[in-house]
Design an enzyme around this catalytic site. Structure first.
Site, PDB file in Angstrom:
ATOM      1  N   GLY A  21       0.844  -1.186   0.000  1.00  0.00           N
ATOM      2  CA  GLY A  21       0.000   0.000   0.000  1.00  0.00           C
ATOM      3  C   GLY A  21       0.875   1.230   0.000  1.00  0.00           C
ATOM      4  N   SER A  22       0.267   2.385   0.182  1.00  0.00           N
ATOM      5  CA  SER A  22       1.015   3.640   0.193  1.00  0.00           C
ATOM      6  C   SER A  22       1.693   3.844   1.550  1.00  0.00           C
ATOM      7  CB  SER A  22       0.059   4.807  -0.074  1.00  0.00           C
ATOM      8  OG  SER A  22      -0.808   4.965   1.031  1.00  0.00           O
ATOM      9  N   MET A  23       2.389   4.934   1.678  1.00  0.00           N
ATOM     10  CA  MET A  23       2.913   5.301   2.991  1.00  0.00           C
ATOM     11  C   MET A  23       1.751   5.601   3.930  1.00  0.00           C
ATOM     12  SD  MET A  23       6.173   7.583   2.087  1.00  0.00           S
ATOM     13  CE  MET A  23       7.683   6.805   1.563  1.00  0.00           C
ATOM     14  N   SER A  25      -0.129   3.608   5.409  1.00  0.00           N
ATOM     15  CA  SER A  25      -1.273   2.715   5.221  1.00  0.00           C
ATOM     16  C   SER A  25      -1.317   1.615   6.268  1.00  0.00           C
ATOM     17  CB  SER A  25      -1.213   2.091   3.823  1.00  0.00           C
ATOM     18  OG  SER A  25      -0.040   1.299   3.694  1.00  0.00           O
ATOM     19  N   GLU A  94       9.922  -3.158   3.759  1.00  0.00           N
ATOM     20  CA  GLU A  94      10.410  -2.187   2.754  1.00  0.00           C
ATOM     21  C   GLU A  94      10.942  -2.913   1.520  1.00  0.00           C
ATOM     22  OE1 GLU A  94       9.786   0.877   3.062  1.00  0.00           O
ATOM     23  OE2 GLU A  94       9.658   1.313   5.204  1.00  0.00           O
ATOM     24  N   CYS A 153      -9.023  15.066   1.397  1.00  0.00           N
ATOM     25  CA  CYS A 153     -10.473  14.905   1.274  1.00  0.00           C
ATOM     26  C   CYS A 153     -11.053  13.817   2.180  1.00  0.00           C
ATOM     27  CB  CYS A 153     -10.864  14.643  -0.173  1.00  0.00           C
ATOM     28  SG  CYS A 153     -10.477  12.974  -0.709  1.00  0.00           S
ATOM     29  N   CYS A 182      -5.626  10.395  -2.186  1.00  0.00           N
ATOM     30  CA  CYS A 182      -6.490   9.524  -2.989  1.00  0.00           C
ATOM     31  C   CYS A 182      -6.179   9.729  -4.468  1.00  0.00           C
ATOM     32  CB  CYS A 182      -7.960   9.817  -2.705  1.00  0.00           C
ATOM     33  SG  CYS A 182      -8.504  11.382  -3.411  1.00  0.00           S
TER      34      CYS A 182
HETATM   35 ZN    ZN Z   1      -8.419  13.017  -1.740  1.00  0.00          ZN
END
Ligand code: ZN
Length: 202
Positions: A21-23, A25, A94, A153, A182
């Site tokens: 996933g992203s950082m 997460s 990582e 958001c 997002c």
């Molecule tokens: Zn967003």
């Protein structure tokens, strides 16, 4: 939530799990959770990380909530194959920073009966698939995608947007340099950045 398979110590069957996933997460937290449960099951556990990742502590896998497990920093994926033989469960944190040889290393360890749990970023700050992770996603038995929350958001974030001006792909020292966004907020940020770089060039 991932639930472990039953263990048959006399007839060990290995497999590969990927947590990506992203950082921000929670992927390292999920790796640590699985490894701690393996330790409770009295399995022999070892953890590796790339020697490049020295953000917090030389020898620990450290998530952002300081939930640490001791890890061995290694310069190349081939080190994992040598040092990891004889363990029931291998954790790799990582993993995006490792060479492409990591895919074969995980396959061979699994073939020997090892459960291999790999955690890493699925995409770099540009939104491109990162290092050996895409191939690991293809070959693993179990894939878990975790997501952060978009700081703009509040929707699910799958991108690690770089807010520092360094141009290297690898920038360590996370929280100051990146923010989770997002799809929509990431796309609008990238458009703005491209416009401003065009403006600077002209
Ligand atoms: Zn967003």
């Amino acid at each position: 939530m991932f639930l472990e398979n039953n263990i048959d110590k006399n007839n060990k069957i290995g497999w590969v799990e990927v947590v990506c996933g992203s950082m921000f997460s929670g992927k390292t937290e999920e790796l640590i959770r699985r490894l701690k449960r393996a330790k409770i099951a009295k399995l022999k556990v070892e953890i590796f990380k790339p020697a490049i990742d020295i953000r917090y502590d030389e020898d620990d896998v450290v998530s952002h909530d300081q939930n640490a497990l001791e890890a061995i920093p290694v310069p190349a994926s081939s080190n994992i194959e040598i040092l990891g033989s004889g363990f029931d469960v291998i954790g790799i944190d990582e993993a995006q920073f490792f060479d492409m040889g990591l895919v074969g290393v995980c396959e061979r360890l699994a073939a020997q009966g090892t459960r291999v749990i790999v955690a890493g970023l699925d995409m770099d700050y540009k939104g491109n698939p990162f290092g050996p992770i895409p191939n690991l996603l293809a070959t693993a038995e179990y894939v878990t995608k975790v997501h952060a929350i978009c700081v703009r958001c509040g929707n699910l974030a799958n991108h690690s947007h770089r807010i520092s001006s360094q141009s290297e792909l690898v920038v360590l020292g996370e929280s100051e340099s990146y923010e989770p966004l997002c799809r929509r907020c990431f796309a609008s940020s990238r458009t703005l950045e491209e416009k401003s770089s065009l403006h600077k060039q002209s």
